[in-house]
Design an enzyme around this catalytic site. Structure first.
Site, PDB file in Angstrom:
ATOM      1  N   ALA A  42       1.894  -0.310  10.705  1.00 34.66           N
ATOM      2  CA  ALA A  42       1.417  -1.632  10.526  1.00 34.66           C
ATOM      3  C   ALA A  42       0.447  -1.402   9.128  1.00 34.66           C
ATOM      4  O   ALA A  42       0.301  -0.543   8.620  1.00 34.66           O
ATOM      5  CB  ALA A  42       0.435  -2.032  11.608  1.00 34.66           C
ATOM      6  N   MET A  43       0.327  -2.851   8.652  1.00 34.92           N
ATOM      7  CA  MET A  43      -0.339  -2.883   7.392  1.00 34.92           C
ATOM      8  C   MET A  43      -1.422  -3.871   7.605  1.00 34.92           C
ATOM      9  O   MET A  43      -1.010  -4.996   7.766  1.00 34.92           O
ATOM     10  CB  MET A  43       0.486  -2.948   6.280  1.00 34.92           C
ATOM     11  N   HIS A  52      -7.168  -1.422  14.974  1.00 38.41           N
ATOM     12  CA  HIS A  52      -7.122  -0.627  13.846  1.00 38.41           C
ATOM     13  C   HIS A  52      -7.150  -1.600  12.561  1.00 38.41           C
ATOM     14  O   HIS A  52      -7.857  -1.490  11.785  1.00 38.41           O
ATOM     15  CB  HIS A  52      -6.066   0.534  13.724  1.00 38.41           C
ATOM     16  N   GLU A  53      -5.971  -2.492  12.758  1.00 36.00           N
ATOM     17  CA  GLU A  53      -5.782  -3.222  11.742  1.00 36.00           C
ATOM     18  C   GLU A  53      -6.684  -4.165  11.429  1.00 36.00           C
ATOM     19  O   GLU A  53      -7.276  -4.747  10.348  1.00 36.00           O
ATOM     20  CB  GLU A  53      -4.362  -3.916  11.587  1.00 36.00           C
ATOM     21  N   GLU A  74       0.895  -1.202  -0.052  1.00 32.93           N
ATOM     22  CA  GLU A  74      -0.104   0.129  -0.002  1.00 32.93           C
ATOM     23  C   GLU A  74       1.015   1.234  -0.108  1.00 32.93           C
ATOM     24  O   GLU A  74       1.976   1.427   0.775  1.00 32.93           O
ATOM     25  CB  GLU A  74      -1.107   0.061   1.308  1.00 32.93           C
TER      26      GLU A  74
END
Length: 847
Positions: free
Chosen positions: A320-321, A354-355, A185
């Site tokens: 983070a992703m 969140h992830e 991303e």
């Protein structure tokens, strides 16, 4: 994605300005047509000198990928990889070309097959400035035809933390270990395999990774089988994705990691790390397991994959992703000791929440294009707080969310801000990367909070369930969200049940997402009549055009007859100018600060509120008190209130004991202190006189409550930075106990930053911290030591830090820098200068 940006701190005009440098790709402009023939299409030249058959940054819609079959063989010795990509695609309408993305990839061979016909070798043209490749055909590919493009290629593993990149770390014996991981991303999947690298081109993926036996391979899906090849290498084949995915969510890792696992609602949840940090993974596993169950329930759609991996990567640029089924993290965002403070665990829980929220908002339902990134990031940010406030109330995330809303307002009050949903062009990699900012994340989340607080109970969730059900597996624009919620909910413009007017959610929320900035609501009274007016709250030092923008503001308020309980809250929608009749002695607007606006009460209104707080602090909720402090400082920056009025409000804080208002007051005063730092004749005796007793009364032992930890660390960090002897002596003593005990005498987690920062001001302390940083395996400790090392005032150390940072940037030389952050910093410097000029006389009297 949680972006952990590289921050360059500059103390300019007394304020620490943070230049946030995002890592980007180069871009050159499109060749322009001759102005005398505007209709003539001009095509660029490919690398071979031939005409490239496409002339736009966005891909044509004539071809849609259906499935990718990816085979990759990374070589962790030569840091290269080979790949084969087989793309099954369907022709959407007649075309003579197939155009897709490829970057820094050397294509060796390409074949193309139409339907059941013969596979033929084809020539691939490349236009590097736009990272595009194309295959042209003499005749049309016909609508509805199924085609297969096969590409064999080689490439180098990236050294810039995006695409398919290599990384290394030292294990506990000091030996160097290497690994390969991905970060796609927003637009780097094209660096790992040729693809249609735009969010709307969703497809299924089958991944195969060939590896050496000492490594493991991970991808989005569970492993289907492993084959031993004649060379002794192992080929792992993963199941084909059971969902359609955007390319930016594909991920794979080759590394020497170990894991702990747990079954949760038909999903195998695992946390992976380097072997020596396995004991630091338990908290992440517990948190992810609980949150997965929460999201399954609240979204009424079960997480669709059979496994969910959370992987701690030693060298990872983003925070983070959210790769579907294979979420990647910095070690500092995932790993924590069991005995760490709740404040350290709060950070881990925040990132995990969140992830995981992204698995629905972003992955299951994806924005059509990056201009609507907030549909992914705003939602993930909103739900990280909403989920943790429900499931982990002991982490006190309400205070953190309030602080984040204040920070988002600071960005959004500048002329360099942008709308949450950008209708203007967002096409170049620079423009796409600029969308990853606090407006997209925190303002996006703030607008969702405001809407939820405005709608009758349950309607917000009902609207979101409608949105998820309707668009699961596909792509959306912002209007799709508002239309979904509008179908099940309406906004009451008045609480008068006899004359209740309603407004569509869509009409109200478009005023918040399509224009930048937020409103200033001014309250004026004449007898029993109260009039509210609105204008754009814009901090500007020049003749910036103030827009005539109006917002549909869901104004909430309480008054002196009923002010702190949720049932006291009254509401109406301010669309232009409103008069309301009130015989009360005061009004407080924006109950609990759930609205994204600032309020000016006028001289009389402020005086009445200040008197009420001096009489009884608990007249208003802690968040309302923090909101008043934030608003009056903001109005001071705008020049609407004098600094004497600011100080008059702060007088009440000698009786303040709650975390949210205290930390807001300290944050605001700290920024004033930094402004005065370059003026040696001015010293802030006020802060120490006002908060000194509270600072001195803080205990330095273990504190269990997160709220108390936040309050204590805010007070002591300011006290020590101001050189208060009681604070620096205690911090020095704790540091010496820690070093003399070979670090077995633990420093409470919430005090580590202040203790390390005090230690870093001495030569010996700075050097010993640097040694500890290199040796410690505790990631939360590493993060705080790094912050402390950067706080040094020693010019030699600063030069060393800057040279190190410069080395980091030079390794990313081809990836540019983000201009909006530079504009923000310059605007902030100018605004601070103007504020100082206006208030210097008052500040002299104050001191």
């Amino acid at each position: 994605e949680l972006h952990a940006h590289m921050h360059v701190l500059l103390n300019v005009y007394g304020v620490v300005c943070v230049f946030t440098v995002l890592i980007l790709s180069p871009q050159t402009g499109c060749p322009k047509a001759n102005s005398s023939t505007p209709m003539e299409l001009v095509y660029p030249k490919s690398t071979t000198g031939e005409m490239f058959p496409w002339n736009e940054l966005r891909l044509p819609a004539s071809v849609r990928p259906v499935n990718y079959d990816l085979s990759l063989t990374p070589n962790l010795t030569s840091m290269t990889f080979t790949g084969r990509t087989i793309i099954n695609m369907i022709i959407q309408h007649n075309t003579k070309r197939v155009v897709l993305h490829s970057s820094e990839i050397n294509i060796i061979k390409a074949t193309f097959q139409v339907g059941e016909g013969k596979s033929v070798e084809v020539k691939v043209l490349e236009y590097k400035p736009w990272q595009q490749i194309a295959v042209s055909f003499p005749g049309d590919l016909k609508e509805g035809q199924v085609c297969v493009l096969t590409l064999d290629y080689t490439a180098n593993l990236s050294h810039t933390y995006d695409g398919f990149y290599n990384s290394s770390y030292n294990d506990k014996t000091g030996a160097k270990r290497v690994l390969a991981a991905t970060q796609f991303e927003p637009q780097a999947a094209r660096k790992a395999f040729p693809c249609f690298d735009e969010p709307a081109f969703k497809a299924t993926f089958l991944v195969r990774i060939t590896r050496e036996p000492e490594y493991i391979a991970l991808s989005n899906m569970p492993k289907a089988k492993t084959t031993t090849l004649p060379s002794g290498m192992l080929e792992d084949e993963f199941e084909q994705t059971s969902v359609n995915m955007s390319t930016y969510l594909v991920a794979f890792i080759v590394a020497n990691f170990t894991s702990i696992t747990r079954n949760v609602s038909n999903t195998l949840v695992s946390v992976y790390s380097v072997p020596e940090k396995k004991e630091h993974t338990q908290y992440a596993l517990d948190t992810a397991s609980r949150l997965l169950q929460f999201y399954n329930t609240v979204f009424d759609i079960d997480y669709p994959l059979r496994k969910l991996d959370l992987v701690a990567i030693p060298d990872f640029l983003a925070g983070a992703m959210e790769n579907w089924g294979l979420i990647t993290f910095r070690e500092t965002s995932l790993l924590v000791q069991n005995q760490s403070s709740l404040l350290d665990k709060q950070l881990i829980a925040n990132v995990v929440a969140h992830e995981l929220a992204h698995q629905w908002f972003g992955n299951l339902v994806t924005m059509r294009w990056w201009n609507d990134l907030w549909l992914s990031e705003g939602f993930a940010t909103y739900w990280q707080y909403a989920s943790l406030m429900t499931e982990f109330p002991q982490l006190y995330l309400g205070n953190v969310f309030l602080e984040e809303r204040f920070k988002a307002m600071a960005k959004d009050s500048l002329n360099s801000s942008h709308p949450v949903s950008v209708s203007a062009q967002v096409t170049t990699p620079e423009q796409v990367s600029e969308m990853f900012d606090s407006i997209t994340y925190e303002k996006g989340a703030s607008l969702l909070l405001m809407l939820n607080s405005t709608l009758p109970d349950g309607q917000f969730r009902k609207g979101l369930l409608e949105y998820l059900r309707q668009y699961r597996g596909s792509n959306t624009v912002t209007d799709d969200l508002w239309n979904s919620i509008t179908r099940v909910a309406v906004v009451c413009l008045s609480r008068d049940s006899l004359n209740a007017e309603v407004e569509s959610v869509s009409d109200m929320m478009r005023t918040w997402t399509l224009q930048k900035g937020f409103p200033l609501v001014t309250v004026s009274r004449k007898g029993g009549e109260v009039t509210l007016t609105q204008e754009h709250f814009l901090l500007s030092t020049d003749n910036t055009t103030h827009t005539s923008s109006l917002w549909h503001i869901p104004v909430t308020y309480v008054n002196d007859s009923c002010s702190s309980a949720p049932s006291c809250r009254q509401m109406f929608t301010l669309r232009n100018k409103t008069g309301i009749t009130h015989s009360t002695s005061w009004l407080k607007l924006n109950y609990m600060n759930t609205g994204f606006y600032i309020v000016h009460y006028g001289d009389e209104g402020w005086t009445a509120l200040i008197d009420a707080l001096k009489t009884d602090v608990s007249t208003l909720t802690p968040h309302d008190r923090a909101s008043l402090i934030h608003n009056i400082f903001s109005l001071s920056r705008l020049g609407r209130v004098s600094f004497r009025q600011v100080l008059s409000l702060l007088d009440y804080t000698t009786n303040e004991t709650e975390t949210a208002p205290l930390t807001e007051a300290l944050t605001q005063l700290s920024s004033v202190y930094r402004l005065l730092d370059k003026r040696p004749e001015l010293r802030l005796a006020y802060i120490l006189g006002h908060f000194g007793p509270l600072m001195d009364s803080q205990d330095w032992g273990v504190e269990e409550s997160v709220s108390s930890q936040e309050r204590r660390s805010a007070l002591l960090e300011l006290a020590c930075s101001l050189g208060r002897k009681n604070c620096t002596d205690q911090a020095t003593a704790l540091y010496e106990q820690w070093t003399n005990s070979n670090q077995t005498n633990r420093i409470p987690g919430d005090l580590q930053r202040v203790v390390f920062s005090v230690a870093a001001q001495s030569d010996s302390g700075w050097l010993s911290l640097l040694d500890t940083y290199r040796l410690t395996t505790y990631d939360s400790e590493k993060r705080k030591i790094l912050q402390a090392l950067a706080s040094t005032q020693d010019p030699r150390r600063i030069v060393w830090i800057l040279s190190t940072v410069q080395g980091f940037f030079s390794s990313l030389k081809e990836r540019g820098s983000q201009m909006r952050s530079v504009q923000e910093a310059l605007e902030t410097i100018r605004l601070n200068q103007h504020w100082m000029d206006r208030n210097l006389a008052t500040l002299r009297d104050w001191l």
